[in-house]
Write an enzyme that holds these catalytic residues in place. Structure first.
Site, PDB file in Angstrom:
ATOM      1  N   CYS A 111       0.711  -1.035   0.108  1.00 22.32           N
ATOM      2  CA  CYS A 111       0.063  -0.107  -0.102  1.00 22.32           C
ATOM      3  C   CYS A 111       0.753   1.402   0.026  1.00 22.32           C
ATOM      4  O   CYS A 111       0.444   2.385  -0.667  1.00 22.32           O
ATOM      5  CB  CYS A 111      -0.937  -0.029   1.128  1.00 22.32           C
ATOM      6  SG  CYS A 111      -0.101  -0.221   2.887  1.00 22.32           S
ATOM      7  N   ASP A 345      -7.543   5.646  -1.508  1.00 21.07           N
ATOM      8  CA  ASP A 345      -7.128   4.498  -0.540  1.00 21.07           C
ATOM      9  C   ASP A 345      -6.777   3.540  -1.674  1.00 21.07           C
ATOM     10  O   ASP A 345      -7.551   2.904  -2.577  1.00 21.07           O
ATOM     11  CB  ASP A 345      -8.626   3.799  -0.031  1.00 21.07           C
ATOM     12  CG  ASP A 345      -8.314   2.797   0.904  1.00 21.07           C
ATOM     13  OD1 ASP A 345      -7.185   2.059   0.816  1.00 21.07           O
ATOM     14  OD2 ASP A 345      -9.109   2.456   1.816  1.00 21.07           O
ATOM     15  N   HIS A 347      -6.111   0.352  -0.888  1.00 20.09           N
ATOM     16  CA  HIS A 347      -6.730  -0.977  -0.213  1.00 20.09           C
ATOM     17  C   HIS A 347      -7.762  -1.722  -0.996  1.00 20.09           C
ATOM     18  O   HIS A 347      -8.905  -1.897  -0.405  1.00 20.09           O
ATOM     19  CB  HIS A 347      -6.672  -0.841   1.129  1.00 20.09           C
ATOM     20  CG  HIS A 347      -5.670  -0.596   2.048  1.00 20.09           C
ATOM     21  ND1 HIS A 347      -5.353   0.806   2.295  1.00 20.09           N
ATOM     22  CD2 HIS A 347      -4.848  -1.220   2.598  1.00 20.09           C
ATOM     23  CE1 HIS A 347      -4.289   1.012   2.963  1.00 20.09           C
ATOM     24  NE2 HIS A 347      -3.688  -0.250   2.976  1.00 20.09           N
TER      25      HIS A 347
END
Length: 458
Positions: A111, A345, A347
Site C-alpha cells: 500500500c 485508498d 486497499h
C-alpha cells in the site's frame, strides 16, 4: 520428485492466498462520503464551495451533504471531475511474477508503494499537463452504489478463485478506448493531453518494464534491504521514488528530477544543482524537481498542532500530496475540509491491466469516490511532496513554505527547514563511492533508521 512436489504445494498455496487476498481486499462496501455545505473543500491547491440552490431548503445546521445530493450546486461537479482525474493506483492481482519471489499480487503489503506512486503520478501530471488539467471522461466512469459494488465483488471473487485454481488470468474488457476518446477531441492540444495521460499511467503499469511500476520499485528497494512482501514506510518509499526517476532513461523524463530532504532539512544549493544538471550538454534549461520531505507529526500520535500546517500545505497548487495514512494502512492525502483529510485508498484489489496494449482501459486508474478521515487519526509518519517547474519556482516555493513553517511552528521547532548551501557544508556526504550501488552509505543508514521507526502497514 520431492522438490517437484514442494514446488506444486507452493504454487497451490500461492493461488489460495491470491484468492483469499482478492476477497479480503475487494470486499469494500462503498459508503457515501459526506461534505459540509458550509465549509470550503481544498484539493491540491484548488478550492471548491458547495452551496445550496435554494436558501429556503437549507439542511439542518449539523448535517452533511454527500457529493451526490441534488440540493447542492456550485462547484460539486467541478470538484468531482478534479478528484476523479487524479491517478489512482491500488493493489493488483495476477500481474507478472515479481523476480525473486512467487508473488503475483501486492495485496497486504504494497500500500505505501502505491501511495508513493500516486504522489509521483500527480507530480508528472503537473509537469506534463498542468494543475488545470482534468480528464474529459472523469464523470463518465461508473460510481457504483453499495449493492452493485458488493454484487460486483462477489462475482469478481468467484471468477478469480476459479481462475486461480485453473491458472488462468482474468482480464477486464476496456470500456473507454483510446480511439473513442481521441475521436471526441477537437484540437491537437486535447489529443496531446490524452496521449500524455495514458503515457503517465503506462509508466506505473504492473510489469517489469514499467519505469515506475511495482516491479521496478521493488528492485530499487532491495538496495535498502527491502524485498517483495515486506512493509515499506513513507521515508523509504521517498528514496525509492528518487532513484526510480534518476534511473529512468525515457526522453520525456530527462527534464525532471527528485530530491529527498535529509533529516528534515532541504539544502537549497543541492536542489538547484540537481535542477541545473542536464544529460545533454546543449540543454541549458532548468529541470523541474519534485521535493519529498519525510517527517514525523508527533511521537506515538499525531500532534494536532500540526493540523493548520498540513492544511496550508494541501492548499498549495504545487503540492503533490502526502504519503501517509493511519496505523496499519497507508493513504494518499490530497485535500481537506475542516479538520478532515481527503484521500485515495489503495486497499482495493483490482485485476491486472496490461498497459502495453494501445487501447488499455483507464477506468480502474481513476477513483470514483473520495474518502475522508479525521486528522487526529493520521499516523505521525508521512512524506510531503512539492513540485517546482524551475529554479525560480523552487526559490519562490521555499520562501512561501518557510513563512508557513514559521507561522505554524510558533515557539516549537519547525517541522522541516530550508537551508542555504549544500549538505556537505554541514558535514553531510551525499556522494556514492560505488557506481553500482544505488544508495550511498549515509542513505542506507537513514533508510535503516526509518525502516525501524515507521508504522507497520498491512
Amino acid at each position: 520428485m520431492e522438490a517437484t512436489g514442494t514446488e506444486e504445494v507452493d504454487k497451490l498455496k500461492t493461488k489460495f492466498i491470491s484468492a483469499w487476498n482478492n476477497m479480503k481486499y475487494s470486499w469494500v462496501l462503498k459508503t457515501k462520503t459526506y461534505f459540509s455545505r458550509n465549509s470550503p473543500v481544498l484539493l491540491l491547491g484548488k478550492c471548491y464551495h458547495f452551496k445550496c440552490e435554494d436558501e429556503n431548503k437549507l439542511l439542518p445546521a449539523r448535517s452533511g451533504c454527500t457529493i451526490e445530493d441534488h440540493v447542492i450546486s456550485g462547484n460539486v461537479e467541478e470538484f468531482r471531475k478534479d478528484f476523479i482525474s487524479r491517478i489512482w493506483l491500488t493493489y493488483r492481482e495476477e500481474f507478472p511474477q515479481i523476480e525473486g519471489s512467487s508473488l503475483t499480487t501486492d495485496c497486504g503489503w504494497g500500500c505505501t508503494l502505491r501511495t508513493g506512486q500516486m504522489l509521483l503520478a500527480q507530480g508528472l501530471i503537473l509537469h506534463f499537463l498542468g494543475r488545470a488539467w482534468t480528464w474529459p471522461d472523469a464523470l463518465n466512469i461508473e460510481n457504483s452504489d453499495s449493492e452493485s459494488w458488493t454484487s460486483h465483488t462477489v462475482k469478481k471473487f468467484t471468477a478469480s478463485f476459479e481462475a486461480s485454481l485453473s491458472g488462468e488470468r482474468e482480464l477486464k474488457t476496456p470500456t473507454i478506448s483510446l480511439k473513442e476518446t481521441i475521436g471526441r477531441y477537437s484540437d491537437d492540444h486535447e489529443i496531446r493531453n490524452e496521449i500524455y495521460h495514458r503515457k503517465i499511467i503506462s509508466w506505473f503499469g504492473d510489469s517489469p518494464l514499467a519505469l515506475f511500476g511495482l516491479h521496478q520499485l521493488i528492485e530499487y528497494g532491495k538496495k535498502s534491504g527491502k524485498k517483495a512482501g515486506d512493509w515499506y514506510g513513507p521515508a523509504v518509499v521517498a528514496h525509492i521514488l528518487r532513484k526510480a526517476v534518476e534511473e529512468a532513461r525515457h526522453p520525456d523524463l530527462q527534464g525532471i528530477t527528485v530530491y529527498v530532504a535529509q533529516d528534515c532539512t532541504v539544502y537549497s544549493s543541492d536542489v538547484i544543482d540537481k535542477q541545473c544538471t542536464s544529460m545533454a550538454s546543449d540543454n541549458t534549461d532548468d529541470k523541474a524537481v519534485i521535493i519529498l520531505v519525510p517527517v514525523r507529526l508527533g511521537g506515538e500520535r499525531t500532534n494536532t498542532d500540526y493540523l493548520e500546517f498540513i492544511k496550508g500545505i494541501l492548499s498549495l497548487e504545487y503540492c503533490v500530496g502526502i504519503i501517509g495514512g493511519k496505523p496499519k494502512q497507508s493513504y494518499y492525502f490530497a485535500g481537506f475540509q475542516d479538520d478532515s483529510l481527503i484521500y485515495m485508498d489503495p486497499h482495493y484489489c483490482q485485476s491486472f491491466v496490461d498497459v502495453s496494449i494501445k487501447d488499455f482501459s483507464l477506468e480502474t486508474f481513476h477513483c470514483p469516490s473520495p474518502k475522508k478521515m479525521s486528522f487526529r487519526k493520521m499516523d505521525p509518519s508521512c512524506t510531503i511532496g512539492f513540485y517546482c517547474r524551475n529554479v525560480q519556482d523552487f526559490k519562490r516555493a521555499s520562501e512561501e513554505i518557510t513563512k508557513m513553517l514559521k507561522f505554524s511552528s510558533k515557539e516549537k521547532y519547525p517541522l522541516f527547514t530550508f537551508v542555504n548551501g549544500h549538505s556537505r557544508d554541514y558535514d553531510f556526504t551525499s556522494t556514492t563511492t560505488n557506481k553500482e550501488d544505488v544508495f550511498s552509505e549515509d542513505e542506507k543508514k537513514r533508510l535503516k533508521r526509518f525502516s525501524t521507526e515507521e508504522f507497520v502497514l498491512l
